[in-house]
Design a protein around this motif. Sequence first.
Motif, short mmCIF file in Angstrom:
data_model
loop_
_atom_site.label_atom_id
_atom_site.label_comp_id
_atom_site.label_asym_id
_atom_site.label_seq_id
_atom_site.Cartn_x
_atom_site.Cartn_y
_atom_site.Cartn_z
N PRO A 1 -35.72 104.17 33.12
CA PRO A 1 -37.05 103.68 32.71
C PRO A 1 -38.19 104.64 33.01
O PRO A 1 -39.10 104.79 32.20
CB PRO A 1 -37.19 102.37 33.51
N VAL A 2 -38.13 105.32 34.17
CA VAL A 2 -39.22 106.23 34.51
C VAL A 2 -39.29 107.40 33.53
O VAL A 2 -40.37 107.92 33.24
CB VAL A 2 -39.07 106.74 35.96
N LEU A 3 -38.15 107.81 32.98
CA LEU A 3 -38.14 108.89 32.00
C LEU A 3 -38.69 108.40 30.66
O LEU A 3 -39.38 109.15 29.96
CB LEU A 3 -36.73 109.44 31.84
N SER A 4 -38.37 107.17 30.30
CA SER A 4 -38.92 106.62 29.05
C SER A 4 -40.44 106.46 29.18
O SER A 4 -41.18 106.68 28.21
CB SER A 4 -38.27 105.28 28.71
N PHE A 5 -40.91 106.12 30.36
CA PHE A 5 -42.36 106.05 30.61
C PHE A 5 -42.98 107.42 30.48
O PHE A 5 -44.08 107.57 29.92
CB PHE A 5 -42.62 105.48 32.01
N THR A 6 -42.30 108.44 30.98
CA THR A 6 -42.80 109.81 30.86
C THR A 6 -42.95 110.23 29.40
O THR A 6 -43.94 110.87 29.03
CB THR A 6 -41.85 110.79 31.58
N VAL A 7 -41.99 109.83 28.57
CA VAL A 7 -42.08 110.13 27.14
C VAL A 7 -43.32 109.47 26.55
O VAL A 7 -44.06 110.08 25.77
CB VAL A 7 -40.81 109.65 26.41
N GLY A 8 -43.56 108.21 26.93
CA GLY A 8 -44.75 107.51 26.43
C GLY A 8 -46.04 108.17 26.87
O GLY A 8 -46.98 108.31 26.09
N CYS B 1 -53.66 96.33 19.56
CA CYS B 1 -52.79 95.37 20.24
C CYS B 1 -51.36 95.47 19.69
O CYS B 1 -50.39 95.48 20.46
CB CYS B 1 -53.34 93.95 20.04
N MET B 2 -51.23 95.57 18.38
CA MET B 2 -49.90 95.69 17.77
C MET B 2 -49.25 97.01 18.15
O MET B 2 -48.04 97.08 18.38
CB MET B 2 -50.03 95.58 16.25
N MET B 3 -50.05 98.08 18.23
CA MET B 3 -49.49 99.37 18.62
C MET B 3 -49.03 99.36 20.07
O MET B 3 -48.00 99.96 20.42
CB MET B 3 -50.52 100.48 18.40
N THR B 4 -49.79 98.69 20.93
CA THR B 4 -49.37 98.55 22.33
C THR B 4 -48.02 97.84 22.41
O THR B 4 -47.13 98.26 23.17
CB THR B 4 -50.43 97.75 23.11
N TRP B 5 -47.87 96.78 21.65
CA TRP B 5 -46.60 96.05 21.61
C TRP B 5 -45.47 96.96 21.14
O TRP B 5 -44.40 97.02 21.75
CB TRP B 5 -46.76 94.85 20.68
N ALA B 6 -45.72 97.69 20.04
CA ALA B 6 -44.69 98.56 19.48
C ALA B 6 -44.26 99.62 20.49
O ALA B 6 -43.07 99.91 20.65
CB ALA B 6 -45.20 99.22 18.21
N VAL C 1 -51.06 100.64 31.38
CA VAL C 1 -50.60 99.64 30.40
C VAL C 1 -49.12 99.81 30.11
O VAL C 1 -48.38 98.82 30.00
CB VAL C 1 -51.42 99.75 29.10
N LEU C 2 -48.66 101.05 29.99
CA LEU C 2 -47.24 101.29 29.71
C LEU C 2 -46.37 101.11 30.95
O LEU C 2 -45.19 100.75 30.85
CB LEU C 2 -47.06 102.71 29.17
N ALA D 1 -40.61 100.21 22.14
CA ALA D 1 -39.97 101.52 22.02
C ALA D 1 -39.59 102.06 23.39
O ALA D 1 -38.51 102.64 23.58
CB ALA D 1 -40.91 102.49 21.31
N GLN D 2 -40.47 101.86 24.37
CA GLN D 2 -40.19 102.31 25.74
C GLN D 2 -38.99 101.56 26.32
O GLN D 2 -38.11 102.16 26.96
CB GLN D 2 -41.43 102.07 26.61
#
Length: 281
Positions: free
Chosen positions: A205-212, A186-191, A87-88, A195-196
């Motif tokens: 982007p791949v590092l921001s995905f890693t943080v998520g 759903c709202m948390m997924t959006w948030a 999803v992320l 944030a990502q």
Amino acid sequence: MKLTQILLTDIEEGFGEMKRGLCVLAVLELVLALVLVALTMASGIAKSNLSVDDVLTSIFGGMMIYDFTTNMPFNLPIAWLLMMALVLFLPLSYPLRDLSGFGLQVLVGTKNRLAWWLSKCIWLGLYSALVWLLALAISFTVSLVTSGSVDSGVSQDAASLLSLDTWDYVSVPRSAGLAPFVISACMMTWALCVAQLTLSLWIRPVLSFTVGALTMFASAFFFIPFLPGQYLMAGRSNLLIKSGVDPLMGLALAALIGAVSCAVGAIRFSHMDLVGKEYSS
């Protein structure tokens, strides 16, 4: 070009780019739903008892609350982590990669960075709604086909098959409906997606995905209400267990994360030097 026109372009280009990814997401959700059906049949439980919320929990159930201070074994919720990682990951590349092509032309033509940024944030909201509508559609279909009805609430049998906490089910055989959980999630997924995206303005982007992804893992290991992953696991909701997290708290936390991320991202993006930059993952 107005915000609505940029958004229409994002809808066409962004969702068009992730068509295959969305198909993979749908297949994964269907597989997890059918796993519950198979477990139900193998255990001898009547398929007619499977509700929409039972099936939805098989997709986004997560795991029961883990207490690392005891000798309780930690069973990694692989299916949920895989689902959240996908999803992320799906909306990861388009927004900033858009700056390397037609999106950059749009941005130069409009000379309105705020409209471009807000369009991407709204597009992520539409994506998050699509993720959960897809899960609901699959849950509705599987429940209707297997049980012949579309009841709500998670049963004790389904929760037990999914290795979730059934302590509170001793006197209540079926939980409350999961509609508040779905709205909050759903709202948390959006948030989290916003944030990502915002974090991607500083790092790749791949590092921001890693943080998520690491945040999701921490949410499974630690039961801390301020970890956003708590509100993406049906098994941690107080709709299923008394000690669970409140969907209203999840809505408030999602609003805070989303608003701060959107504002910080808008400020950062308005001052970025975009000339000659590449935004590949």
